[in-house]
Design an enzyme around this catalytic site. Structure first.
Site, PDB file in Angstrom:
ATOM      1  N   HIS A 190      32.874  41.443  45.453  1.00  9.10           N
ATOM      2  CA  HIS A 190      33.102  42.481  44.444  1.00  9.10           C
ATOM      3  C   HIS A 190      33.723  43.737  45.047  1.00  9.10           C
ATOM      4  O   HIS A 190      33.588  44.824  44.489  1.00  9.10           O
ATOM      5  CB  HIS A 190      31.792  42.863  43.736  1.00  9.10           C
TER       6      HIS A 190
ATOM      7  N   PHE B  21      36.347  42.943  37.885  1.00 10.66           N
ATOM      8  CA  PHE B  21      36.492  43.178  39.326  1.00 10.66           C
ATOM      9  C   PHE B  21      37.734  42.427  39.806  1.00 10.66           C
ATOM     10  O   PHE B  21      37.958  41.283  39.402  1.00 10.66           O
ATOM     11  CB  PHE B  21      35.271  42.653  40.086  1.00 10.66           C
ATOM     12  N   ALA B  22      38.495  43.052  40.668  1.00 15.32           N
ATOM     13  CA  ALA B  22      39.750  42.434  41.128  1.00 15.32           C
ATOM     14  C   ALA B  22      39.505  41.084  41.792  1.00 15.32           C
ATOM     15  O   ALA B  22      40.341  40.190  41.707  1.00 15.32           O
ATOM     16  CB  ALA B  22      40.464  43.374  42.102  1.00 15.32           C
ATOM     17  N   ASP B  23      38.336  40.937  42.402  1.00 13.00           N
ATOM     18  CA  ASP B  23      37.990  39.658  43.035  1.00 13.00           C
ATOM     19  C   ASP B  23      38.078  38.503  42.030  1.00 13.00           C
ATOM     20  O   ASP B  23      38.363  37.368  42.398  1.00 13.00           O
ATOM     21  CB  ASP B  23      36.563  39.722  43.593  1.00 13.00           C
ATOM     22  N   PHE B  24      37.807  38.789  40.753  1.00 15.79           N
ATOM     23  CA  PHE B  24      37.784  37.741  39.727  1.00 15.79           C
ATOM     24  C   PHE B  24      39.202  37.255  39.386  1.00 15.79           C
ATOM     25  O   PHE B  24      39.361  36.261  38.681  1.00 15.79           O
ATOM     26  CB  PHE B  24      37.104  38.223  38.440  1.00 15.79           C
TER      27      PHE B  24
ATOM     28  N   GLU C  21      37.805  34.369  32.174  1.00  7.85           N
ATOM     29  CA  GLU C  21      39.001  35.079  32.668  1.00  7.85           C
ATOM     30  C   GLU C  21      40.295  34.331  32.360  1.00  7.85           C
ATOM     31  O   GLU C  21      41.335  34.943  32.140  1.00  7.85           O
ATOM     32  CB  GLU C  21      38.884  35.350  34.173  1.00  7.85           C
TER      33      GLU C  21
ATOM     34  N   GLU D  92      36.027  41.756  29.143  1.00  5.61           N
ATOM     35  CA  GLU D  92      34.574  41.566  29.097  1.00  5.61           C
ATOM     36  C   GLU D  92      33.866  42.918  29.052  1.00  5.61           C
ATOM     37  O   GLU D  92      34.092  43.761  29.924  1.00  5.61           O
ATOM     38  CB  GLU D  92      34.119  40.784  30.343  1.00  5.61           C
TER      39      GLU D  92
END
Lengths: 329, 342
Positions: A129, A83-86, A60, A29
């Site tokens: 985030h 972001f790793a959270d995603f 994702e 993205e």
């Protein structure tokens, strides 16, 4: 030799691999025309064009699924999860698809791809985030997991990850993007599964990863200067494969082990290493293994609260000096 | 299941756009899938198949029709209900039944099981047991073809229940914007698992009624008629190969058995199964062959050969040893092993 930021090292690493191999493609993205929300992929679109550097929708699952389908049929994709959270919204691919493919098909198919993601806290982004999720990915058989702390390691480990025939989760630390470091000219290639001793020492071993590495190094200097404790600082770099040989050799020398982890305490990466050392190097130890971690809490947005949560140099110094002086806690 | 059936032909049959050769092949595929699935069902009750299994009894025309329209090199992406699609690409019965029985002769020597049938040499690029996961994966395979200028099409089979998961929608949008050579085949058998799809879906046709949201044509076809499926798939493959992008085809069908081994399908209204049994794809197709003047002898020869194949495969599987213990830790990583540390 040139000085490069961690952020620019990401773009250089990807460019190095795309130049080397036409089958390396890159998707995510805002990664192409915009150069990435962290500006870590600036110039790649201009250099390699829209065929090889592709912007995707906010999807994702489609990003990781498409990367997998391309990888298992001949390409070497690099996919960005911003972001790793995603990773949580596409965790099926991380947990069920990439790492099981080779095993379930009895070796008929493989999944040679890299997932790059902006990991970690310190940017005041709040609970969704800012997480350090390296331990989420460490626990899954079939994945490799890397988290570099310096620009030169970003390039060398990225090159190794792209050339590896396994799925590799590549944790870039958001709070390291602006950090500068010396980077040699020419092609750089490193080896997955190798830890690096950044500061030799004789009294205690400190293991650290990503943003915790510069903090551990700063703490070691203070511990030496103010407390007379000579710490060996090891950048673990690669959680899977894990360089247990380097870690066990260091513990055999120092007799003490501390981990500095940004992930929340429960089942953090240091817990596994503590277990290995307890199993295999118990008689080398002169005291308890101590883990210095983020507490078992979501991360707050407020700067003073986030700073209280993440391990930092003063906290590392305080903890190690107390433990080394015989205090139980 | 390779090799075309040859035999005597009555005059005039070749005037049809499908033709007798292909029709006999379509029939053979359906019969062999039917017989193999029935055998799988029997083997369960003999406790020779463990775990779970999801049969395609009643849905054979889709696997057969699509597979006949595919070319060598085209890629199939299947679900846990994937025995039919795997057999239809020419994978030998003993490798499918052997995997269901978790024997060494199985496609993956028992490491994958019923829900993960894979045979790369036949273009079967895996069977995926997490609903929706393989739609984006099929997109990735199609992206590779587009990127490398290869002409193969990636074909993704899934059920009606898949249309309500996010990955379905992400994949359709993704395939449409990148104009990928991928064909999505929705097998609408009216039940997501135990619940009627109509009870949990905002539109009547769970796949086709969503197509317009992604700029795709609305296609609903009779999934119990192999000729219809074959022609529809052919048109979609031509479009994909010509750079015309993806297609989404909803095939109406009916599952004769329950969702899985554990499901006796008691939730079905009385008479529903009987009504659909009248539209049984194998029965329809046997009639079709007769309409086109194919002799009873040719038809019964195919039936008999199918039964013989199933018997032979079953015996071979029963004689096969279980997977050897050393397979436990192979192929976790690309070096062939499972080592995660030095």
């Amino acid at each position: 030799m040139a000085e490069l930021t961690y952020r620019d090292a990401v773009a250089r690493a990807i460019a190095q691999e795309m130049e080397r191999d036409e089958n390396v493609v890159f998707l995510g993205e805002d990664v192409a025309k915009a150069g990435g929300v962290f500006k870590s992929t600036v110039g790649l679109y201009e250099k390699f064009g829209p065929r090889r550097v592709r912007d995707t929708p906010i999807s994702e699952q489609a990003i990781l699924g498409a990367a997998m389908g391309a990888a298992m049929t001949g390409l070497r994709p690099i996919a960005e999860i911003m972001f790793a959270d995603f990773v949580a919204v596409c965790f099926d691919y991380i947990a069920n698809e990439f790492p099981k493919l080779r095993y379930m098909t009895n070796g008929q198919l493989g999944c040679p791809l890299v997932v790059r993601t902006g990991n970690g806290g310190g940017a005041r982004f709040g609970a969704q985030h800012s997480q350090s999720i390296e331990n989420w990915t460490m626990m899954i058989p079939g994945l490799k997991v890397v988290a570099p702390s310096s620009p030169v390691d970003v390039i060398g480990l990225m090159a190794a990850a792209v050339r590896d025939d396994n799925p590799v989760i590549f944790h870039e630390h958001k709070s390291l993007y602006a950090v500068k470091g010396e980077v040699p000219d020419g092609e750089i290639i490193d080896t997955l599964g190798t830890a690096k001793i950044l500061r030799p020492g004789k009294d205690a071993t400190i293991l650290a990863l990503a943003l915790m590495v510069p903090r551990a190094l700063a703490a070691a200097e203070t511990l030496a200067a103010e407390h007379g404790i000579d710490c060996e600082v090891i950048d673990v770099r690669s959680l899977v494969p894990l360089d247990t040989a380097t870690i066990l050799a260091s513990v055999a020398k120092t007799g003490r082990l501390f981990t500095v982890e940004e992930n929340p305490r429960l089942c953090g990466w240091g817990a596994e290493i503590a277990s290995i050392v307890a199993d295999e190097a118990f008689w080398d130890l002169d005291g308890p293994i101590v883990r210095i971690t983020t507490p078992h809490i979501p991360l707050p947005a407020a700067d003073h609260l986030e700073d209280l949560a993440l391990p930092n140099a003063p906290r590392i110094v305080e903890k190690i000096s107390r433990v080394m002086n015989g205090s139980k806690r | 299941m390779s090799g075309k059936h040859t035999g005597s032909r009555k005059a005039g049959l070749s005037n049809d756009d499908i033709g007798p050769e292909t029709r006999l092949e379509l029939y053979r595929l359906q019969v062999e899938i039917r017989d193999c699935e029935k055998r799988a069902n029997d083997l369960f009750f003999q406790n020779l198949i463990k775990g779970t299994s999801h049969l395609s009894l009643g849905q054979e025309a889709i696997a057969a029709g699509v597979a006949m329209a595919m070319q060598p090199g085209d890629k199939s992406f299947c679900t846990y209900r994937g025995h039919a699609h795997t057999l239809a690409r020419g994978v030998p019965m003993e490798q499918v039944l052997g995997e269901l029985m978790l024997r060494d002769v199985g496609l993956m020597r028992g490491k994958g099981g019923s829900m993960h049938l894979t045979s790369v040499e036949h273009g079967v690029m895996g069977s995926y047991a997490i609903i929706g996961a393989h739609l984006p994966i099929a997109c990735g395979s199609a992206w590779r073809a587009q990127y490398l200028g290869q002409k193969d099409v990636s074909v993704c089979f899934f059920g009606d229940g898949t249309t309500n998961i996010g990955a379905f929608h992400e994949a359709l949008n993704f395939a449409a914007i990148w104009k990928l050579p991928v064909v999505f085949i929705c097998e609408n058998n009216l039940y997501m698992e135990y619940t009627p799809i109509g009870d949990v879906t905002a539109v009547e046709h769970p796949a086709a009624d969503r197509a317009s949201a992604y700029g795709l044509e609305r296609i609903v076809v009779d999934g119990n008629d192999a000729d219809v499926v074959y022609r529809t798939a052919q048109a979609a493959f031509v479009k994909a190969r010509d750079g015309g992008g993806p297609s989404l085809i909803e095939c109406m069908t009916y599952r004769h058995s329950g969702h899985s081994r554990a499901d006796p399908a008691k939730y079905r209204p009385e008479g529903e199964l009987e009504k659909w049994l009248e539209r049984d794809p194998v029965k329809i197709y046997r009639e079709r062959l007769r309409e086109f003047g194919i002799s009873e002898a040719e038809i019964t020869a195919i039936d008999a050969e199918s039964k013989r194949k199933v018997e032979a495969a079953t015996e071979l599987c029963k004689a096969s040893p279980p997977a050897p213990a050393e397979l436990l830790t192979t192929d976790v990583y690309a070096d062939g092993g499972w080592s995660w540390r030095n």
